[in-house]
Scaffold this motif. Structure first.
Motif, mmCIF file in Angstrom:
data_model
loop_
_atom_site.group_PDB
_atom_site.id
_atom_site.type_symbol
_atom_site.label_atom_id
_atom_site.label_comp_id
_atom_site.label_asym_id
_atom_site.label_seq_id
_atom_site.Cartn_x
_atom_site.Cartn_y
_atom_site.Cartn_z
ATOM 1 N N GLU A 111 23.397 41.306 48.767
ATOM 2 C CA GLU A 111 22.032 41.820 48.401
ATOM 3 C C GLU A 111 21.088 40.207 47.978
ATOM 4 N N GLU A 144 25.731 55.884 41.882
ATOM 5 C CA GLU A 144 24.706 55.712 42.748
ATOM 6 C C GLU A 144 23.243 55.527 41.732
ATOM 7 N N LEU A 145 22.916 56.300 41.052
ATOM 8 C CA LEU A 145 21.576 56.299 40.059
ATOM 9 C C LEU A 145 21.678 55.160 39.396
ATOM 10 N N ASP A 156 23.323 52.302 39.697
ATOM 11 C CA ASP A 156 23.334 50.980 40.481
ATOM 12 C C ASP A 156 21.973 50.686 40.988
ATOM 13 N N LYS A 157 21.154 51.902 41.542
ATOM 14 C CA LYS A 157 19.892 52.013 41.927
ATOM 15 C C LYS A 157 18.734 51.163 40.998
ATOM 16 N N ARG A 158 18.915 51.986 39.761
ATOM 17 C CA ARG A 158 18.171 51.334 38.661
ATOM 18 C C ARG A 158 18.439 50.098 38.178
ATOM 19 N N THR A 159 19.658 49.700 38.331
ATOM 20 C CA THR A 159 20.057 48.084 38.131
ATOM 21 C C THR A 159 19.389 47.359 39.095
ATOM 22 N N ALA A 160 19.667 47.790 40.371
ATOM 23 C CA ALA A 160 19.169 46.843 41.443
ATOM 24 C C ALA A 160 17.531 46.681 41.467
ATOM 25 N N ASP A 161 16.840 47.643 41.031
ATOM 26 C CA ASP A 161 15.413 47.545 40.828
ATOM 27 C C ASP A 161 14.928 46.657 39.766
#
Length: 231
Positions: A53, A216-217, A219-224
């Motif tokens: 990323e 997945e949820l 990890d998406k919150r963490t990435a954002d």
């Protein structure tokens, strides 16, 4: 990806770390803080994902002072017990000094100004401690243990912290989860997410602890979160 040695704060020793560099200039750095099982294949995979990323990813060996280079399994009873014993014997205050050394190395030697930390299990507790005790730019903890016993440090949290809390965590009971919410829900720097019915380890990269939808949820919150606060 390389195995790197990072100087301790006093310069008298070296902290082993698994370092993965992105293809281009780093958008920031993410410290991947291990569970009690070591810098194993799952933690290395998480570091590799962050590098993909665009982040410099650094996974330091937390137990290097006790038993460097361990890779233990949560699915083998003897190994799980060994991992638990290592955590119980770990000097968390000294470990925080090691993380300060890692943060310093990232900024001064690797030349990356913005640093985040993401930790799992024991590492989730360390994510909370890092938010309270260092100048890390942002921290994320997954199913952190014993945070309810450290709420007296919350006033020191001055940079953003996100915690992922599975409601069926067999290591963090309902009373502990309630204490975390009561202590941190109104903190201006803290974001809490509950994951109904999920258990400890739901975001593990390998093994049957993983819940794909929950991971997945989260990890998406963490990435954002890191995109907003790290780059």
């Amino acid at each position: 990806m390389t195995n790197t040695e990072i100087p301790t704060l006093d310069g008298g020793d070296k902290i082993p770390a698994y370092v993965v560099r992105p293809d281009g200039p780093p958008r920031g750095a993410i410290i991947v803080q291990q569970e009690i099982f070591g810098v194993d294949a799952g933690i290395r995979r998480k570091a590799e994902k962050w590098a993909a990323e665009g982040y410099l990813a650094v996974a330091p060996d937390t137990f290097w002072r006790q038993k460097p280079g361990i890779e233990l399994s949560p699915y083998v009873d003897d190994e799980a017990q060994q991992a638990m014993s290592l955590m119980m014997a770990h000097d968390f205050d000294l470990g925080m000094q090691d993380l300060e050394a890692v943060i310093h190395w990232i900024r001064s030697e690797a030349g990356v100004a913005k640093v985040g930390l993401v930790g799992f299990c024991m590492g989730g507790r360390i994510a909370y401690m890092t938010a309270a005790r260092t100048d890390v730019d942002a921290s994320v903890g997954y199913y952190g243990v014993m945070i309810d016993q450290m709420l007296d440090e919350k006033q020191a949290i001055s940079h953003p912290l996100m915690l992922h809390i599975p409601t069926a965590d067999h290591f963090v009971d309902a009373a502990a989860q309630m204490a975390i919410h009561q202590g941190l829900d109104n903190h201006p720097q803290v974001t809490l997410w509950d994951y109904e019915g999920l258990d400890h380890g739901f975001a593990a990269e390998i093994g049957d602890r993983r819940n794909e939808a929950g991971a997945e949820l989260a990890d998406k919150r963490t990435a954002d979160f890191f995109a907003l606060h790290i780059g």
